[in-house]
Motif scaffolding. Structure first.
Motif, mmCIF file in Angstrom:
data_model
loop_
_atom_site.group_PDB
_atom_site.id
_atom_site.type_symbol
_atom_site.label_atom_id
_atom_site.label_comp_id
_atom_site.label_asym_id
_atom_site.label_seq_id
_atom_site.Cartn_x
_atom_site.Cartn_y
_atom_site.Cartn_z
ATOM 1 N N ALA A 43 113.330 116.236 56.556
ATOM 2 C CA ALA A 43 112.971 114.964 56.610
ATOM 3 C C ALA A 43 111.720 114.718 58.410
ATOM 4 O O ALA A 43 110.253 114.311 57.898
ATOM 5 N N THR A 47 108.295 115.270 59.088
ATOM 6 C CA THR A 47 106.897 114.130 59.111
ATOM 7 C C THR A 47 106.634 115.141 60.860
ATOM 8 O O THR A 47 105.355 114.133 61.347
ATOM 9 N N ILE A 81 108.894 116.816 53.397
ATOM 10 C CA ILE A 81 109.816 115.075 53.846
ATOM 11 C C ILE A 81 110.773 115.620 51.841
ATOM 12 O O ILE A 81 111.670 114.805 51.962
ATOM 13 N N GLY A 84 113.762 116.590 52.246
ATOM 14 C CA GLY A 84 114.667 116.520 52.735
ATOM 15 C C GLY A 84 115.451 115.225 52.029
ATOM 16 O O GLY A 84 116.497 114.710 51.928
ATOM 17 N N ALA A 85 114.845 114.250 51.925
ATOM 18 C CA ALA A 85 114.652 113.114 50.139
ATOM 19 C C ALA A 85 115.490 113.616 48.995
ATOM 20 O O ALA A 85 117.079 112.694 48.839
#
Length: 170
Positions: A43, A47, A81, A84-85
């Motif tokens: 994540a 970003t 992202i 990762g989530a």
């Protein structure tokens, strides 16, 4: 025939039909910490793709890849992202599937690491062939980390031990 059986077993894992036996308490805690750490790292990296390190990531897109490097960086950042989530929030039944998808993502971006070494592209402080080669060797470790921390490899072994054809018919 063995490849077909493995493919059927992998499909059962991706569908969430097979979950391996629970790990021991200690290994379960280690796997959870490893999965959460990998999720947070992905994540954060995603970003960074979209903000402060965008140009650095563009330098890793191979020149032969038939797409705009900025678009590749944006798409891969959004994917990181999301992955990762998913690692952070996936319910137990779906973690193995997420692990296989994350491992596949790491394999898919591997040509960028190879290109960075071959073209001697400096990025992220990798300013020597040795540094780029060490990073290249780290990519398979990320694949193994994704498979281990999510129980993906154990789930595939469990599916192979069972009869994948029966699991597919459910």
């Amino acid at each position: 025939m063995k490849a077909a059986r493995t493919a059927r077993a992998l499909v059962t894992v991706l569908r969430g039909d097979v979950v391996a036996a629970p790990p021991t308490r200690r290994s379960g805690v280690l796997r959870t910490v490893g999965r959460l750490w990998l999720g947070a790292t992905l994540a954060f990296a995603g970003t960074s793709h979209l903000t402060v390190a965008r140009e650095e990531f563009q330098a890793q897109v191979p020149t032969w890849f038939p797409a705009d490097p900025d678009a590749v960086v944006v798409v891969s950042g959004v994917m990181e992202i999301a992955l990762g989530a998913a690692l952070l929030a996936a319910p137990g039944r779906r973690r193995a599937a997420v692990g296989w998808v994350v491992a596949g993502f790491f394999v898919a971006i591997f040509p960028g690491n190879i290109s960075q070494l071959v073209t001697r592209t400096d990025a992220f402080g990798l300013e020597s062939d040795t540094a780029r080669a060490v990073r290249l060797l780290g990519q398979p470790l990320l694949v193994l980390w994704a498979l281990w921390s999510t129980g993906a490899w154990r789930s595939l072994r469990s599916a192979l031990a069972a009869d994948p054809v029966v699991a597919l018919e459910r």
